[in-house]
Design an enzyme around this catalytic site. Structure first.
Site, PDB file in Angstrom:
ATOM      1  N   PHE A 111       0.818  -1.224   0.000  1.00 36.80           N
ATOM      2  CA  PHE A 111       0.000   0.000   0.000  1.00 36.80           C
ATOM      3  C   PHE A 111       0.846   1.267   0.000  1.00 36.80           C
ATOM      4  O   PHE A 111       0.350   2.345  -0.319  1.00 36.80           O
ATOM      5  CB  PHE A 111      -0.979  -0.018   1.185  1.00 36.80           C
ATOM      6  CG  PHE A 111      -0.570   0.800   2.362  1.00 36.80           C
ATOM      7  CD1 PHE A 111       0.277   0.293   3.325  1.00 36.80           C
ATOM      8  CD2 PHE A 111      -1.029   2.100   2.511  1.00 36.80           C
ATOM      9  CE1 PHE A 111       0.660   1.060   4.413  1.00 36.80           C
ATOM     10  CE2 PHE A 111      -0.660   2.878   3.601  1.00 36.80           C
ATOM     11  CZ  PHE A 111       0.193   2.351   4.551  1.00 36.80           C
ATOM     12  N   LYS A 112       2.142   1.155   0.318  1.00 38.36           N
ATOM     13  CA  LYS A 112       3.008   2.338   0.294  1.00 38.36           C
ATOM     14  C   LYS A 112       3.011   3.003  -1.084  1.00 38.36           C
ATOM     15  O   LYS A 112       3.250   4.199  -1.195  1.00 38.36           O
ATOM     16  CB  LYS A 112       4.439   1.968   0.682  1.00 38.36           C
ATOM     17  CG  LYS A 112       4.597   1.270   2.022  1.00 38.36           C
ATOM     18  CD  LYS A 112       4.276   2.195   3.191  1.00 38.36           C
ATOM     19  CE  LYS A 112       4.730   1.624   4.530  1.00 38.36           C
ATOM     20  NZ  LYS A 112       4.004   0.418   4.963  1.00 38.36           N
TER      21      LYS A 112
END
Ligand SMILES: *Cc1c(COP(=O)(O)O)cnc(C)c1O
Length: 497
Positions: A111-112
């Site tokens: 998700f970064k």
């Protein structure tokens, strides 16, 4: 009107959004927060018809008020493009009564990417707006996922260099391979003999080192941070909660103004803080469910009101959450202290000297929207196996921590009617060994890439590009150092005496 940002530790430090993005951390070590939290000026009906990029603009323009419409739209369009393997960017998948918000369709499959694919563009734009002539050196500590996502975002971006420190024995084999094979002459990856908190503390120390800053400036460099404390990371993360809510509404899953719960597997407290900001912008979120692994410092905090990092650091199968100092919590503490920088600074000083602080009962009352719990290693594996056996859907270890906490929440509260979004923060392919081991011990004998092929087969999902790429990629980064050598290593890479 321009929205200004102040430090959580000093009310007198006031900067614009672009300056806050460039600085990363305030001079006094505090975090930048907007003076007021803005609200959305579009209705859910309007949002329901928007693409991810359009939603991003509606959210981000409220926070980054010194960016022009053209600047912001250029950043958004350069970030959320075909680097993502689906046009939806963040799709929702229903499984076993919950809605998994898949935040792992970007180039490094965690998700970064949601924030780090746009941060370099925000930073370059901010540098231009503020007449910055120095090259920007991104200095980052990573528990595994930030590092690769930041490297991918900044590689070969003109006017920038990026240095990433990771705990040599604290990341998954795939995570490490992804980082040490990173291309780009402006990239530098270093393993440290220490854990993530030590890496993060080391980086913060370098940021606070005035002498080093002067030496760097003389050589034409200035530091900035790609860590989740940067407001340029936080703001893009608000977008997907707004987007998910609008999609649930558009698809008829929820009615008008119906409240939803959000479950977030939490480490540095950035992702769940973004959900909290989304709620403050007007998205009807009922409970913010904070899920921890066995490093359950946040669970203890939400139950007792005491934040205490004095405990054993556990290495778990969800390494991106192996954190005892959740940096972004400071923004929440500041807020529930009544936006009182002096009061917050006292808590942070106590954390720094004694490793703990206790909030007041009045502050604790303001945490009523949060629910905290944790999932043990055994339970995490069970959640992966159960969900797979029940539905065929395979989740990664971090997401499974959230699923486990969601089940505990249901048991505690019987709140089964509220539709719930679980933030799915990594592709199972990033943590293949732990995931496959959870499904069946018989997989233990296979090599990492045999496991990848097997996961693809049993889950009926295509192997992501990010994984195919590293099968044969050459290792380019071999530097390993002690924690106290970090400043020296930085200077060597930059050729600064
Ligand atoms: C970074 C990360 C988390 C933790 O997110 P925070 O914003 O630090 O709380 C959870 N899961 C994965 C896969 C991550 O990479």
């Amino acid at each position: 009107m321009e929205l200004m940002y102040t430090s959580t530790r000093n009310a007198n430090e006031k900067v614009t959004a672009s300056q806050a993005i460039l600085k990363g951390l305030a001079e006094d070590g505090g975090l930048f927060v907007p003076e007021q939290l803005p609200t959305l000026d579009k209705t859910v009906d309007e949002l329901a018809g928007m693409t991810y990029q359009e939603t991003a603009y509606e959210v981000m323009k409220k926070f980054l008020t010194d960016f022009t419409e053209e600047e912001l739209k250029n950043c958004i369009n350069a970030a959320y493009d075909s680097k993502f393997d689906t046009e939806e960017i963040a799709p929702l998948v229903q499984a076993d009564g919950a809605y998994y918000l898949e935040l792992f369709h970007g180039s490094t499959i965690a998700f970064k990417d949601m924030a780090l694919s746009i941060l370099p563009h925000l930073m370059i734009t901010s540098a231009r707006k503020n007449q910055v002539k120095n090259d920007i050196v991104i200095l980052t500590a990573t528990s595994g996922d930030t590092g690769k996502a930041a490297l991918a975002g900044f590689a070969d971006v003109k006017g920038t260099k990026i240095i990433v420190f990771y705990p040599k024995n604290g990341v998954s084999p795939i995570q490490e391979k992804q980082m040490v094979t990173q291309k780009g002459d402006n990239t530098f990856v270093v393993g440290i003999h220490g854990n993530f908190d030590q890496a993060q503390t080391g980086v913060k120390k370098i940021f606070g080192d005035k002498e080093m800053a002067a030496e760097l400036a003389a050589a034409g460099y200035q530091f900035s941070s790609a860590n989740s404390i940067n407001i340029g990371r936080l703001v893009p993360q608000i977008v997907y909660y707004v987007y998910a809510y609008a999609k649930l509404y558009a698809n008829g899953v929820i009615g008008k103004d119906e409240r939803i719960n959000v479950v977030v597997p939490t480490g540095n407290f950035g992702n769940i803080l973004a959900a909290f900001y989304a709620k403050n912008m007007g998205i009807p979120i009922a409970k913010l469910i904070c899920a921890s692994n066995e490093n359950k410092v946040l669970y203890d905090f939400f139950t007792t009101g005491t934040y205490d990092k004095n405990r054993e650091f556990m290495l778990t199968s969800s390494p991106s959450m192996d954190i005892l100092i959740s940096s972004n919590l400071e923004r929440l503490i500041y807020r529930i202290a009544g936006n009182d920088a002096a009061k917050n600074a006292d808590f942070m000083k106590a954390l720094n000297t004694n490793g703990k602080y206790e909030i007041t009962p009045a502050m604790k009352e303001q945490l009523a929207d949060f629910y905290g719990n944790y999932t043990s290693e055994e339970e995490t594996a069970e959640e992966i196996r159960n969900l797979y056996e029940k539905t065929g859907y395979i989740i990664d270890t971090h997401t499974a921590v959230a699923t486990g906490v969601y089940h505990k929440y249901l048991k505690d509260t019987k709140d089964t009617d509220t539709k719930t979004v679980i933030a799915s923060t990594a592709s199972p392919f990033k943590f293949t060994r732990s995931v496959m081991d959870a499904i069946d011990k018989k997989y233990d004998a296979m090599t990492d890439f045999e496991l990848v092929d097997e996961l693809s087969k049993i889950g009926n999902v295509k192997i992501p590009n990010a994984i195919e790429e590293i099968r044969t990629a050459e290792v380019r980064h071999k530097t390993v150092c002690e924690v106290d050598e970090m400043p020296k290593v930085v200077k060597e890479f930059l050729n600064v005496k």
